[in-house]
Design an enzyme around this catalytic site. Structure first.
Site: not given
Length: 332
Positions: A112, A195, A198
């Site tokens: 992050k 895979k 979103k």
């Protein structure tokens, strides 16, 4: 007594086929064999600062989709994380014994810091502590997580064991990663790489709430190539991904038919995609219709959320009473 399982999902959008086959189908099965707590992690989502309207809408959508997929509020405990304030209280206690250096070594925190340098907030730093509180509040021993979450489970064991040592008890059990099914299903996306996710964009996912028209459009745009250049050749990743999707939604003879065409260099991707889309629609329709019906029943959704909060708080309040006594908090 049944072992306790805890799992949460951040309300960041709609569920897709990857979520369904990778997690939710196992939740539906395990709810009959374990003492399950499935929560919607709205406190966790605050690290990305959703608007109030978005936050409530996303929470509601996850609740609807959990129910539509077959999670039974009578067999398990479905609740919204913020409806159980004891989680936040345990989070505070655990933070008092979590150290800056170890939290900064969290792989997800370092990711992050690299990807969103303008929003490195304290919630991101202490994310493992809140996740530990989610698990320890119910004294869970099994947590269905992927490889990317195993470090957080290590943190949970560290914080639980540290509490036990500090207060000379064996109160918190150790929690470990748990795969209910031996055959974990990886659902590929439509973009030809990896895979279904979103984060890879709307076009990469088939959502459980997608209409037939949207599914047809997404599948028609799926990545393919110019076709096989020799018989029985290995399929490139993008093509194998589409065959893997067909394997989960289509009858075996349909998959065999198109596999044979590919091996004989006679496949027409347009026909293949049309069949894949129609089979996806057939698979998706019962779930989509349940989503639509449940979305209209606000009274039932309130009842489920309230019932789940009561069940979750019964467990959480006992833990907090015990923890406060162990720490030494006493009323005058």
């Amino acid at each position: 007594m049944k072992e306790t399982v805890v799992s949460g999902i951040r309300p960041t959008g709609k569920l897709h086929l990857g979520n369904y086959f990778g997690a939710v189908t196992n939740f539906v099965k395990m709810q009959y064999d374990y003492n399950c707590y499935f929560f919607i992690a709205d406190l966790h989502s605050l690290t990305t600062h959703p608007t109030p309207g978005d936050l409530h809408g996303y929470v509601r959508h996850v609740l609807v989709e959990y129910l539509a997929c077959g999670i039974d509020p009578e067999e398990t405990t479905i609740y919204v994380q913020s409806d159980v304030p004891e989680v936040a209280e345990l989070y505070l206690y655990l933070n008092m014994n979590a150290y800056m250096g170890e939290l900064e070594r969290s792989t997800s925190f370092k990711d992050k810091v690299r990807t969103q340098p303008d929003n490195v907030n304290a919630g991101l730093l202490t994310y493992p502590t809140l996740m530990a509180a989610d698990i320890l509040i119910h004294k869970a021993t099994k947590v269905p997580v992927g490889k990317d979450q195993e470090q957080h489970l290590e943190f949970t064991r560290t914080f639980g064991n540290r509490f036990n040592r500090l207060y000379n008890s064996e109160y918190f059990p150790e929690a470990f990663a748990f795969n209910y099914s031996q055959n974990l299903v990886k659902i590929p996306g439509l973009d030809g790489n990896g895979k279904m996710s979103k984060s890879s964009g709307e076009g990469n996912c088939i959502y459980l709430a997608d209409s037939p028209e949207i599914i047809r459009k997404k599948v028609s745009r799926a990545v393919t190539d110019s076709g096989p250049s020799e018989e029985n050749q290995a399929k490139p990743e993008a093509i194998q991904n589409l065959f893997d999707l067909m394997k989960i939604v289509s009858p075996a003879d349909t998959l065999e038919h198109f596999d044979g065409l590919y091996n004989k260099m006679a496949i027409r991707y347009g026909d293949f995609k049309k069949q894949l889309a129609e089979d996806m629609i057939v698979f998706n329709t019962p779930i989509r219709e349940r989503i639509e019906d449940l979305s209209k029943d606000s009274s039932y959704l309130r009842q489920v959320a309230k019932h789940g909060a009561l069940k979750a708080r019964e467990s959480a309040q006992k833990t907090i009473r015990d923890v406060r006594e162990l720490i030494g908090f006493k009323s005058f």
